[in-house]
Design a protein around this motif. Structure first.
Motif, mmCIF file in Angstrom:
data_model
loop_
_atom_site.group_PDB
_atom_site.id
_atom_site.type_symbol
_atom_site.label_atom_id
_atom_site.label_comp_id
_atom_site.label_asym_id
_atom_site.label_seq_id
_atom_site.Cartn_x
_atom_site.Cartn_y
_atom_site.Cartn_z
ATOM 1 N N ILE A 1 -3.490 4.823 0.185
ATOM 2 C CA ILE A 1 -2.536 3.943 0.863
ATOM 3 C C ILE A 1 -1.870 3.048 -0.172
ATOM 4 O O ILE A 1 -2.553 2.396 -0.973
ATOM 5 C CB ILE A 1 -3.231 3.102 1.942
ATOM 6 N N TYR A 2 -0.535 3.001 -0.168
ATOM 7 C CA TYR A 2 0.223 2.178 -1.115
ATOM 8 C C TYR A 2 1.341 1.455 -0.362
ATOM 9 O O TYR A 2 1.593 1.730 0.817
ATOM 10 C CB TYR A 2 0.791 3.032 -2.250
ATOM 11 N N TYR A 3 2.023 0.525 -1.051
ATOM 12 C CA TYR A 3 3.122 -0.219 -0.441
ATOM 13 C C TYR A 3 4.444 0.383 -0.895
ATOM 14 O O TYR A 3 4.709 0.510 -2.087
ATOM 15 C CB TYR A 3 3.075 -1.697 -0.832
ATOM 16 N N ASP A 4 5.293 0.758 0.075
ATOM 17 C CA ASP A 4 6.599 1.333 -0.211
ATOM 18 C C ASP A 4 7.644 0.223 -0.134
ATOM 19 O O ASP A 4 7.912 -0.308 0.950
ATOM 20 C CB ASP A 4 6.918 2.442 0.786
ATOM 21 N N GLN A 5 8.249 -0.149 -1.264
ATOM 22 C CA GLN A 5 9.213 -1.241 -1.299
ATOM 23 C C GLN A 5 10.450 -0.938 -0.464
ATOM 24 O O GLN A 5 11.022 -1.839 0.154
ATOM 25 C CB GLN A 5 9.636 -1.519 -2.740
ATOM 26 N N VAL B 271 -3.262 0.330 -2.965
ATOM 27 C CA VAL B 271 -3.717 -1.043 -2.740
ATOM 28 C C VAL B 271 -5.149 -0.980 -2.240
ATOM 29 O O VAL B 271 -5.659 0.095 -1.908
ATOM 30 C CB VAL B 271 -2.813 -1.771 -1.732
ATOM 31 N N ILE B 272 -5.810 -2.139 -2.171
ATOM 32 C CA ILE B 272 -7.228 -2.130 -1.806
ATOM 33 C C ILE B 272 -7.472 -3.016 -0.588
ATOM 34 O O ILE B 272 -6.668 -3.891 -0.255
ATOM 35 C CB ILE B 272 -8.110 -2.574 -2.998
ATOM 36 N N GLY C 299 -3.782 -5.155 3.295
ATOM 37 C CA GLY C 299 -3.893 -4.628 1.950
ATOM 38 C C GLY C 299 -3.836 -5.756 0.932
ATOM 39 O O GLY C 299 -3.256 -6.821 1.180
ATOM 40 N N ILE C 300 -4.435 -5.527 -0.251
ATOM 41 C CA ILE C 300 -4.478 -6.525 -1.309
ATOM 42 C C ILE C 300 -4.033 -5.857 -2.616
ATOM 43 O O ILE C 300 -4.383 -4.705 -2.898
ATOM 44 C CB ILE C 300 -5.899 -7.101 -1.489
ATOM 45 N N SER C 301 -3.287 -6.598 -3.410
ATOM 46 C CA SER C 301 -2.878 -6.088 -4.718
ATOM 47 C C SER C 301 -4.119 -5.762 -5.555
ATOM 48 O O SER C 301 -5.080 -6.532 -5.576
ATOM 49 C CB SER C 301 -2.026 -7.130 -5.434
ATOM 50 N N PRO C 302 -4.110 -4.644 -6.304
ATOM 51 C CA PRO C 302 -5.276 -4.245 -7.109
ATOM 52 C C PRO C 302 -5.168 -4.695 -8.577
ATOM 53 O O PRO C 302 -5.782 -4.076 -9.449
ATOM 54 C CB PRO C 302 -5.256 -2.725 -6.994
ATOM 55 N N ILE C 303 -4.364 -5.737 -8.868
ATOM 56 C CA ILE C 303 -4.252 -6.181 -10.258
ATOM 57 C C ILE C 303 -4.636 -7.649 -10.364
ATOM 58 O O ILE C 303 -4.412 -8.438 -9.432
ATOM 59 C CB ILE C 303 -2.826 -5.971 -10.817
ATOM 60 N N GLN C 304 -5.257 -8.035 -11.480
ATOM 61 C CA GLN C 304 -5.598 -9.403 -11.851
ATOM 62 C C GLN C 304 -6.567 -10.040 -10.847
ATOM 63 O O GLN C 304 -6.683 -9.604 -9.706
ATOM 64 C CB GLN C 304 -4.337 -10.267 -11.984
ATOM 65 N N ASN C 305 -7.271 -11.077 -11.309
ATOM 66 C CA ASN C 305 -8.161 -11.826 -10.424
ATOM 67 C C ASN C 305 -7.346 -12.499 -9.326
ATOM 68 O O ASN C 305 -6.189 -12.881 -9.533
ATOM 69 C CB ASN C 305 -8.938 -12.867 -11.211
ATOM 70 N N TYR C 306 -7.954 -12.684 -8.168
ATOM 71 C CA TYR C 306 -7.234 -13.188 -7.005
ATOM 72 C C TYR C 306 -6.835 -14.653 -7.184
ATOM 73 O O TYR C 306 -7.663 -15.496 -7.541
ATOM 74 C CB TYR C 306 -8.075 -13.047 -5.733
ATOM 75 N N GLY D 162 -21.322 -5.332 0.144
ATOM 76 C CA GLY D 162 -20.256 -4.351 0.242
ATOM 77 C C GLY D 162 -19.021 -4.745 1.029
ATOM 78 O O GLY D 162 -17.903 -4.484 0.599
ATOM 79 N N ARG D 163 -19.159 -5.356 2.178
ATOM 80 C CA ARG D 163 -18.015 -5.488 3.074
ATOM 81 C C ARG D 163 -16.939 -6.440 2.560
ATOM 82 O O ARG D 163 -15.762 -6.287 2.884
ATOM 83 C CB ARG D 163 -18.476 -5.963 4.447
ATOM 84 N N CYS D 164 -17.340 -7.436 1.789
ATOM 85 C CA CYS D 164 -16.348 -8.393 1.301
ATOM 86 C C CYS D 164 -15.685 -7.903 0.021
ATOM 87 O O CYS D 164 -14.766 -8.541 -0.483
ATOM 88 C CB CYS D 164 -16.951 -9.782 1.105
ATOM 89 N N ARG D 165 -16.174 -6.788 -0.558
ATOM 90 C CA ARG D 165 -15.482 -6.197 -1.684
ATOM 91 C C ARG D 165 -14.228 -5.475 -1.189
ATOM 92 O O ARG D 165 -14.097 -5.167 0.000
ATOM 93 C CB ARG D 165 -16.384 -5.217 -2.416
ATOM 94 N N ALA D 166 -13.305 -5.190 -2.101
ATOM 95 C CA ALA D 166 -12.051 -4.523 -1.733
ATOM 96 C C ALA D 166 -11.914 -3.232 -2.515
ATOM 97 O O ALA D 166 -12.024 -3.233 -3.750
ATOM 98 C CB ALA D 166 -10.865 -5.432 -1.990
ATOM 99 N N HIS D 167 -11.694 -2.105 -1.783
ATOM 100 C CA HIS D 167 -11.569 -0.788 -2.373
ATOM 101 C C HIS D 167 -10.373 -0.058 -1.772
ATOM 102 O O HIS D 167 -9.881 -0.433 -0.698
ATOM 103 C CB HIS D 167 -12.836 0.037 -2.102
ATOM 104 N N PRO D 168 -9.908 1.013 -2.409
ATOM 105 C CA PRO D 168 -8.825 1.802 -1.813
ATOM 106 C C PRO D 168 -9.325 2.611 -0.614
ATOM 107 O O PRO D 168 -10.533 2.737 -0.391
ATOM 108 C CB PRO D 168 -8.383 2.723 -2.956
ATOM 109 N N VAL D 169 -8.366 3.166 0.127
ATOM 110 C CA VAL D 169 -8.674 3.948 1.329
ATOM 111 C C VAL D 169 -7.879 5.239 1.290
ATOM 112 O O VAL D 169 -6.685 5.245 0.969
ATOM 113 C CB VAL D 169 -8.339 3.148 2.611
ATOM 114 N N ARG D 170 -8.556 6.330 1.630
ATOM 115 C CA ARG D 170 -7.914 7.638 1.799
ATOM 116 C C ARG D 170 -8.082 8.051 3.260
ATOM 117 O O ARG D 170 -9.188 8.003 3.807
ATOM 118 C CB ARG D 170 -8.545 8.686 0.881
#
Length: 947
Positions: free
Chosen positions: A726-730, A751-752, A760-767, A935-943
């Motif tokens: 899943i990604y963000y389409d501009q 995104v994660i 969804g959350i950006s997958p770059i840099q610390n939050y 686990g649940r509060c971590r953020a991972h990608p989804v397929r």
């Protein structure tokens, strides 16, 4: 997902399964306050009810005091009007006379060239504010919202403006058609109706020598009332004429009485204000002890003390019989005592419990919406429907349409046209009236004008009734006229004919008339579809269809406008289908054009239930289904033979719960909680029956069967893996992913998500507060902490089960939690034509091939990552992925070559994910598919996978 069995709905009921639970199908209503933006300033001109009270209590200025107005703007959506914006007045000014006001309001959300229906609520600010504070806001259906506005606890209307607790009389008004927003738009001619009725009592001249009025007592009045009338109680095609009372839910008459003192022995005026009431019946017989009535106290002849007489509010029918009156808002009831023949009862209570004796009275009812001006001398009144007329240069005859004057009076001798003269009191020849006088009651006359070949001119018609005189002003200009009206059978100007019946039932034919001036003008007719489906004429049923013509009469009637019935097949894909066409009628007088439009609209009664497919699990979960309908419905019964339900405070799966006219974003959620018996082999059906609330049923009973299962049932095998994370389409402005077999974006990092989050959350840099988030409804946001992002928290303990698609079962767009794949399907953001879900943990089992390549990362999830694994036997490639810790800190995977993917399967207070590492040639089944401690509060990608 599978479609529930079709249910009969009269002939056919479309019972739609949208393939998702209610909470993943639409947003719940939420409080809305207009946001700042481009301001739209509109001018309004309103007509208040006519008023000429005496000086005993409220003056004419008091009765017509308009201290504040809320203007509500509603927009037509799917056959209903939904609240779009609202604004409050500032300064309210007189508009030439006391019964006309003008003001401007500023909206913040209205859009140019779009149409809105305006509703005005005068002197009702506390009630409207309370409604908004209670959660009513954008998207509220017009009639349902107005029905909630009411006053309560009013034992007696305060008629002293100088006292504590006094308030101006609330009023309501509504535009007769939608207004298109254009620069400089003025919305004029709206009529406001007072929510209260007024009752005056007077002793007629013949009875004055024998009777001195001392007190008036009002019995059986309501203390609770609605500010706006029910549309069903208005005259057909009218928004200013009330035909039936509108009672507040749960309101009953209070016997009282309310006592009033008379100071002049003759009359009590502008003192009694009361809410609407209806004549009560039992077995078709009026119940007099529950009926709103008066008891008057007075001195007869030379008696030393008053006695008491009951007076019922009656009217004389055409056959000279008497019937009891309902009390209607915005009406004035004048009770005139015409004869007193002897003493009454010794007490007011005794008179109330008995029949009227030794007194005769007449009751004259005046609908104050029908008149613009009225004069009174304390005994009688004289009123007119219009105080001023302005005509074009063209002549007017008895057959013209715009020159009717209604004269009303209760003077026994009737009225007469005393004089027609100019400003210098000189008789004029160019203006006359079709009748020089009329009897007591209501009389329609025509104003007859010669063609004006000179300059603008003005004359005055002086009407006389006894001592009363009223002046009507008539101006005729030199400008050539052009007029065009579309009217219903009652003579009311209209902009729409609406047809609605149950599925398979043909509506009754309706009619309308077209009136134009000059009569010799051609009438050009054009039409266009105004929605997704045009209005259809039943030609076989003799339906008229307007076409261009010229009949020279200035009038034509279309007596049979008739569409065919809407069938079950018609609503198979669109359960609340509407057929709408707009007909434009245009005339030309040689100088300018005029166009009027009429919308022909057809809809049908329908009811749609959206539920989760398959089985409900006995694991203590709270479930939900949606009910939408454009008519009233309620839960008739709930059958739970095995006692598997465990309803909680938030649940409403209860007989009697219902709603109505709740389509689109205003669906009604029905919630229920089941017992926690996940390991038992118990299974049983809960049967729910929904019914129409109408006396004449709009649909047959609808039966739902929900299978509650103790043992968890895994979803059917999926039909393929999505082609990307899943990604963000501009360009599209929302989250999405690629279809099965599409490899264009197979290397996107994605995104994660926290587990069970629709954000969804950006997958770059610390939050940080600058980190991009991708909300469920599209777009991007920033701000807030990592902890603010919704997800299925550790507090939700769900038994571990690698075969269970738990997130699929609990998807809720309102909470922002659930299966993101399912949510994107609902929103139309996923590849079309398929239903998607997150995979279970077990579905990740199998063999994989690892490959090494470059690693790119992007905040939109569109970075190309060529390191990862391919699942044997499929085209699915799973790139390496960064993830976030529960603090929001980013864990980069480029150095380790690890990949992490969420599943929909629960693991107690944690959740299962799929992890792989470049240290291994493949995936260890089970060993590398596990749940993290946090686990649940971590953020991972989804397929996603296809259902």
């Amino acid at each position: 997902m599978k479609r529930l069995k079709m249910i009969s709905f009269l002939h056919t009921l479309t019972f739609l399964m949208l393939g998702c639970m209610l909470f993943s199908c639409s947003e719940e209503r939420e409080t809305f306050h207009p946001s700042a933006g481009n301001n739209t300033e509109l001018a309004f001109g309103v007509n208040l009810p006519a008023s000429s009270p005496g000086t005993y209590a409220l003056t004419a200025t008091d009765e017509n005091k308009l201290a504040h107005v809320y203007v509500l703007a509603f927009k037509a959506e799917s056959g209903q009007y939904k609240l779009y914006d609202w604004a409050e007045t500032g300064t309210i000014q007189d508009n030439g006379e006391i019964s006309k006001k003008k003001f401007t309001v500023t909206f913040t959300r209205l859009k140019q060239n779009e149409a809105y229906r305006f509703v005005l609520l005068g002197n009702a600010k506390p009630e409207v504010n309370a409604l908004f504070d209670g959660g009513t806001g954008e998207g509220a259906e017009k009639n349902a919202m107005l029905a909630q506005l009411q006053l309560s606890g009013i034992a007696r209307w305060n008629n002293d403006p100088d006292s504590n607790g006094y308030r101006d009389i609330p009023m309501w008004g509504e535009a007769s058609d939608d207004k298109t927003i254009t620069p400089g738009l003025t919305v004029a001619g709206l009529k406001l109706l007072r929510m209260a009725a007024r009752i005056d009592v007077t002793v007629g001249e013949p009875a004055q020598p024998d009777f001195k009025l001392k007190t008036v007592h009002l019995y059986n009045s309501h203390q609770k009332a609605r500010i706006a009338p029910d549309p069903a109680n208005l005259a057909a095609g009218s928004l200013s004429k009330v035909e039936k009372p509108t009672l507040a839910a749960g309101s009953n008459v209070v016997k009282g009485p309310l006592d009033y003192t008379v100071s002049n022995d003759i009359s009590l005026e502008s003192s009694i204000y009361t809410f609407e009431s209806e004549v009560p019946y039992e077995n078709s017989i009026p119940v007099t002890d529950k009926m709103t009535c008066l008891v008057v106290g007075g001195v007869y002849g030379n008696d030393a003390t008053p006695t008491y007489y009951r007076i019922d509010l009656v009217k004389q029918e055409d056959d000279n019989t008497l019937s009891y009156r309902d009390i209607l808002r915005n009406h004035r009831y004048t009770v005139r005592i015409t004869k007193v023949k002897g003493q009454g009862y010794q007490t007011a209570e005794e008179a109330f419990n008995a029949k009227a004796v030794n007194i005769e009275a007449e009751v004259i009812a005046l609908d104050e919406a029908d008149i613009t001006g009225i004069v009174s001398d304390g005994q009688y009144w004289l009123a007119v429907s219009q105080e001023t007329f302005t005509f074009s240069r063209d002549s007017r005859t008895a057959l013209s349409k715009d020159n009717t004057l209604t004269v009303k009076t209760d003077y026994p001798g009737g009225w007469s046209a005393k004089q027609i003269a100019d400003g210098g009191n000189n008789p004029v020849s160019w203006l006359s009236v079709s009748s020089a006088g009329g009897y007591s009651g209501s009389t329609d006359i025509k104003l007859i004008l010669e063609e004006n070949t000179g300059s603008d001119r003005t004359a005055y018609i002086y009407l006389k009734a006894g001592r009363l005189v009223y002046k009507v002003t008539v101006t005729q200009t030199i400008t050539s006229g052009i007029e065009l009206y579309i009217k219903d059978a009652g003579g009311n100007e209209i902009s729409e004919l609406f047809f609605r019946e149950p599925i398979g039932v043909q509506p009754a034919a309706q009619k309308f008339g077209l009136f134009w001036f000059p009569a010799t003008s051609d009438v050009t007719v054009s039409s266009q579809m105004a929605g997704t489906t045009p209005f259809t004429f039943d030609i076989t049923g003799g339906s008229d269809k307007p076409v261009t013509f010229n009949n020279g009469s200035g009038e034509i009637w279309y007596n049979t406008i008739l569409p065919p019935a809407i069938s079950g097949a018609d609503v198979a894909d669109d359960p609340f289908k509407e057929c709408i066409s707009r007909f434009d009628f245009t005339i030309y007088n040689g100088q300018r054009y005029m166009t009027k439009s009429l919308f022909l609209r057809q809809a049908t009664y329908n009811l749609v239930v959206t539920v989760i497919d398959g089985f409900y699990h006995l694991d203590g979960s709270n479930y939900m289904f949606a009910v939408e309908s454009n008519t009233g419905w309620r839960i008739k019964s709930v059958t739970d033979n095995s006692s598997l339900l465990n309803l909680q405070g938030q649940d409403n799966l209860i007989p009697g719960v219902g709603d109505g006219n709740n389509t689109s974003v205003t669906y009604t959620p029905i919630r229920f909680t089941v017992k926690n018996r996940p390991t038992d082999a118990v299974s049983d059906m809960v049967t729910i029956v929904l019914e129409s609330t109408e006396t004449q049923k709009k649909f047959n009973d609808v039966t739902l069967n929900f299978n509650l299962m103790g043992q968890i049932i895994s979803p059917p095998a999926h039909k393929g893996w999505a082609g990307s994370n899943i990604y963000y389409d501009q360009t599209l402005g929302h989250l999405t992913f690629d279809d099965v077999g599409v490899t264009d974006h197979m290397y996107y990092n994605g995104v994660i998500f926290k587990w069970g989050s629709l954000y969804g959350i950006s997958p770059i840099q610390n939050y940080t507060v600058l980190t991009k988030r991708y909300p469920p409804d599209g777009g991007t946001t920033t701000g807030g902490s990592y902890d603010d992002i919704p997800f299925i928290s550790d507090a939700t303990n769900v038994p571990s089960n690698r075969d269970r698609a738990y997130l699929y079962e609990v998807t809720d767009g309102n909470s922002g939690k659930g299966d993101i794949c399912r949510w994107l399907t609902k929103k139309g953001y996923a590849p079309a034509g398929k239903k998607w879900r997150m995979p279970t943990s077990r579905e990740f089992d199998g063999s994989y091939t690892y490959q090494t390549g470059t690693f790119g990362n992007h905040e939109y999830g569109t970075g190309a990552v060529r390191s990862g694994v391919s699942k044997t036997g499929t085209a699915a490639f799973f790139p390496m992925s960064h993830y976030r810790h529960c603090t929001g800190a980013l864990q980069e995977s480029a150095s380790t070559g690890n990949g992490y993917y969420w599943t929909a399967s629960p693991g107690g207070t944690n959740a299962y994910l799929m992890k792989y590492s470049n240290k291994f040639a493949g995936i260890f089944n089970g060993a590398d598919i596990y749940h993290e401690t946090e686990g649940r509060c971590r953020a991972h990608p989804v397929r996603c996978v296809v259902e």
